[in-house]
Write a protein that holds these residues in place. Sequence first.
Motif, PDB file in Angstrom:
ATOM      1  N   VAL A   1       0.840  -1.204   0.000  1.00  0.00           N
ATOM      2  CA  VAL A   1       0.000   0.000   0.000  1.00  0.00           C
ATOM      3  C   VAL A   1       0.874   1.253   0.000  1.00  0.00           C
ATOM      4  CG1 VAL A   1      -1.729   1.294   1.315  1.00  0.00           C
ATOM      5  CG2 VAL A   1      -1.977  -1.174   1.038  1.00  0.00           C
ATOM      6  N   ARG A   2       1.967   1.231   0.732  1.00  0.00           N
ATOM      7  CA  ARG A   2       2.871   2.386   0.742  1.00  0.00           C
ATOM      8  C   ARG A   2       3.484   2.624  -0.636  1.00  0.00           C
ATOM      9  NH1 ARG A   2       6.180   1.993   6.482  1.00  0.00           N
ATOM     10  NH2 ARG A   2       4.562   3.001   7.741  1.00  0.00           N
ATOM     11  N   THR A   3       3.801   1.547  -1.344  1.00  0.00           N
ATOM     12  CA  THR A   3       4.329   1.691  -2.705  1.00  0.00           C
ATOM     13  C   THR A   3       3.277   2.312  -3.613  1.00  0.00           C
ATOM     14  OG1 THR A   3       5.816  -0.186  -2.430  1.00  0.00           O
ATOM     15  CG2 THR A   3       5.270   0.427  -4.692  1.00  0.00           C
ATOM     16  N   LEU A   4       2.037   1.852  -3.491  1.00  0.00           N
ATOM     17  CA  LEU A   4       0.950   2.461  -4.273  1.00  0.00           C
ATOM     18  C   LEU A   4       0.796   3.936  -3.930  1.00  0.00           C
ATOM     19  CD1 LEU A   4      -1.966  -0.164  -4.217  1.00  0.00           C
ATOM     20  CD2 LEU A   4      -0.601   0.540  -6.184  1.00  0.00           C
ATOM     21  N   ALA A   5       0.890   4.267  -2.662  1.00  0.00           N
ATOM     22  CA  ALA A   5       0.731   5.654  -2.222  1.00  0.00           C
ATOM     23  C   ALA A   5       1.850   6.535  -2.783  1.00  0.00           C
ATOM     24  CB  ALA A   5       0.699   5.720  -0.700  1.00  0.00           C
ATOM     25  N   LYS A   6       3.060   5.999  -2.880  1.00  0.00           N
ATOM     26  CA  LYS A   6       4.168   6.769  -3.451  1.00  0.00           C
ATOM     27  C   LYS A   6       3.919   7.077  -4.921  1.00  0.00           C
ATOM     28  CE  LYS A   6       7.895   5.320  -0.419  1.00  0.00           C
ATOM     29  NZ  LYS A   6       9.136   4.559  -0.282  1.00  0.00           N
TER      30      LYS A   6
ATOM     31  N   LEU B   1      -3.358   7.051   4.180  1.00  0.00           N
ATOM     32  CA  LEU B   1      -3.910   6.702   5.495  1.00  0.00           C
ATOM     33  C   LEU B   1      -3.757   5.211   5.781  1.00  0.00           C
ATOM     34  CD1 LEU B   1      -7.196   8.810   5.686  1.00  0.00           C
ATOM     35  CD2 LEU B   1      -5.234   8.952   7.234  1.00  0.00           C
ATOM     36  N   CYS B   2      -4.086   4.400   4.798  1.00  0.00           N
ATOM     37  CA  CYS B   2      -3.982   2.947   4.990  1.00  0.00           C
ATOM     38  C   CYS B   2      -2.546   2.528   5.244  1.00  0.00           C
ATOM     39  CB  CYS B   2      -4.532   2.195   3.782  1.00  0.00           C
ATOM     40  SG  CYS B   2      -6.318   2.182   3.683  1.00  0.00           S
ATOM     41  N   GLY B   3      -1.646   2.979   4.408  1.00  0.00           N
ATOM     42  CA  GLY B   3      -0.248   2.558   4.505  1.00  0.00           C
ATOM     43  C   GLY B   3       0.460   3.070   5.739  1.00  0.00           C
ATOM     44  N   ASN B   4       0.123   4.269   6.169  1.00  0.00           N
ATOM     45  CA  ASN B   4       0.835   4.853   7.298  1.00  0.00           C
ATOM     46  C   ASN B   4       0.074   4.734   8.614  1.00  0.00           C
ATOM     47  OD1 ASN B   4       3.051   5.651   5.736  1.00  0.00           O
ATOM     48  ND2 ASN B   4       1.950   7.451   5.036  1.00  0.00           N
ATOM     49  N   ASP B   5      -1.155   5.146   8.637  1.00  0.00           N
ATOM     50  CA  ASP B   5      -1.902   5.162   9.898  1.00  0.00           C
ATOM     51  C   ASP B   5      -2.531   3.813  10.231  1.00  0.00           C
ATOM     52  OD1 ASP B   5      -1.214   7.822   9.983  1.00  0.00           O
ATOM     53  OD2 ASP B   5      -3.197   8.566   9.436  1.00  0.00           O
ATOM     54  N   PHE B   6      -3.388   3.328   9.344  1.00  0.00           N
ATOM     55  CA  PHE B   6      -4.161   2.129   9.673  1.00  0.00           C
ATOM     56  C   PHE B   6      -3.280   0.890   9.807  1.00  0.00           C
ATOM     57  CE2 PHE B   6      -7.594   4.658   7.425  1.00  0.00           C
ATOM     58  CZ  PHE B   6      -8.121   5.145   8.599  1.00  0.00           C
TER      59      PHE B   6
ATOM     60  N   SER C   1     -11.280   0.130   8.809  1.00  0.00           N
ATOM     61  CA  SER C   1     -11.056   1.563   8.583  1.00  0.00           C
ATOM     62  C   SER C   1     -10.352   1.806   7.254  1.00  0.00           C
ATOM     63  CB  SER C   1     -10.222   2.150   9.727  1.00  0.00           C
ATOM     64  OG  SER C   1     -10.933   2.087  10.932  1.00  0.00           O
ATOM     65  N   CYS C   2      -9.377   0.980   6.925  1.00  0.00           N
ATOM     66  CA  CYS C   2      -8.689   1.100   5.644  1.00  0.00           C
ATOM     67  C   CYS C   2      -9.652   0.870   4.495  1.00  0.00           C
ATOM     68  CB  CYS C   2      -7.515   0.116   5.592  1.00  0.00           C
ATOM     69  SG  CYS C   2      -6.612   0.125   4.019  1.00  0.00           S
ATOM     70  N   GLU C   3     -10.447  -0.173   4.598  1.00  0.00           N
ATOM     71  CA  GLU C   3     -11.430  -0.469   3.544  1.00  0.00           C
ATOM     72  C   GLU C   3     -12.416   0.682   3.364  1.00  0.00           C
ATOM     73  OE1 GLU C   3     -12.371  -3.167   1.241  1.00  0.00           O
ATOM     74  OE2 GLU C   3     -10.215  -3.281   1.534  1.00  0.00           O
TER      75      GLU C   3
ATOM     76  N   HIS D   1      -7.962  -4.567  -1.738  1.00  0.00           N
ATOM     77  CA  HIS D   1      -9.143  -5.180  -1.106  1.00  0.00           C
ATOM     78  C   HIS D   1      -8.884  -6.652  -0.779  1.00  0.00           C
ATOM     79  CE1 HIS D   1     -13.219  -6.293  -0.155  1.00  0.00           C
ATOM     80  NE2 HIS D   1     -13.159  -7.229  -1.080  1.00  0.00           N
ATOM     81  N   VAL D   2      -8.286  -7.372  -1.703  1.00  0.00           N
ATOM     82  CA  VAL D   2      -7.990  -8.795  -1.491  1.00  0.00           C
ATOM     83  C   VAL D   2      -7.042  -8.968  -0.310  1.00  0.00           C
ATOM     84  CG1 VAL D   2      -6.857 -10.817  -2.509  1.00  0.00           C
ATOM     85  CG2 VAL D   2      -8.459  -9.475  -3.877  1.00  0.00           C
ATOM     86  N   ARG D   3      -5.999  -8.162  -0.260  1.00  0.00           N
ATOM     87  CA  ARG D   3      -5.025  -8.264   0.834  1.00  0.00           C
ATOM     88  C   ARG D   3      -5.635  -7.824   2.165  1.00  0.00           C
ATOM     89  NH1 ARG D   3       0.432  -8.522  -0.544  1.00  0.00           N
ATOM     90  NH2 ARG D   3       0.553  -9.529   1.490  1.00  0.00           N
ATOM     91  N   ASN D   4      -6.478  -6.772   2.144  1.00  0.00           N
ATOM     92  CA  ASN D   4      -7.171  -6.362   3.368  1.00  0.00           C
ATOM     93  C   ASN D   4      -8.047  -7.502   3.885  1.00  0.00           C
ATOM     94  OD1 ASN D   4      -6.205  -3.771   3.843  1.00  0.00           O
ATOM     95  ND2 ASN D   4      -7.826  -2.786   2.657  1.00  0.00           N
ATOM     96  N   ASN D   5      -8.715  -8.175   2.965  1.00  0.00           N
ATOM     97  CA  ASN D   5      -9.564  -9.298   3.364  1.00  0.00           C
ATOM     98  C   ASN D   5      -8.737 -10.398   4.013  1.00  0.00           C
ATOM     99  OD1 ASN D   5     -12.186 -10.739   3.376  1.00  0.00           O
ATOM    100  ND2 ASN D   5     -11.063 -12.150   2.057  1.00  0.00           N
ATOM    101  N   GLU D   6      -7.548 -10.658   3.487  1.00  0.00           N
ATOM    102  CA  GLU D   6      -6.668 -11.668   4.070  1.00  0.00           C
ATOM    103  C   GLU D   6      -6.332 -11.303   5.520  1.00  0.00           C
ATOM    104  OE1 GLU D   6      -2.193 -13.554   3.518  1.00  0.00           O
ATOM    105  OE2 GLU D   6      -2.951 -12.167   2.014  1.00  0.00           O
TER     106      GLU D   6
END
Length: 177
Positions: A84-89, A99-104, A139-141, A156-161
């Motif tokens: 997620v951090r790579t996507l955010a970059k 938010l997902c990569g850093n906070d959640f 919260s990330c979702e 979404h798939v990884r969050n579900n995992e």
Amino acid sequence: MKSTKLSLSTFFVICLCFIFNASVPTLSLKLYEIVCNQAAQDRNDCLNFLKDDSRIIAATNYHDLSRYILNFAISEATSVQAYVRTLAKHNPNDEALRLCGNDFYNKILGAFNRALSELNMDPQSAKNDVQSASDGVASCEKAIQNHKGTYDPAVHVRNNEIFVLSEVAFISINHLT
């Protein structure tokens, strides 16, 4: 002499019982399968996630199983956070990914690590921490769904995992309380 025959007969029956009982454990479910079955609608995902970890499938008590699942969840959550951090970059204007990569995911990892450290002395607190981890995933979702930024179905798939792993950790730890 008759009592000797009875004793031999009794001995023979006892031996048969041991022989038949010795084969029963191979027919019974492994602990991780029991926990996955208790995950109901997430049963198949649970089995698929956990079946390749030799420590998890070999666990013989719920304490070890819980510890192995938590270690696995920490490893997987770390991997999701990096993704997620790579996507955010690559998408610096996407607030939800940031938010997902850093906070959640920091909160999710913190919760899993606390659960692992509390497992021995306070399984109830460990369960509460695992619940907090699943709240972080939710919260990330929610952030991703509410934000009309980059959509990557892999998130979404990884969050579900991670959600399923938190659910399964909760179920496993629940056997300790």
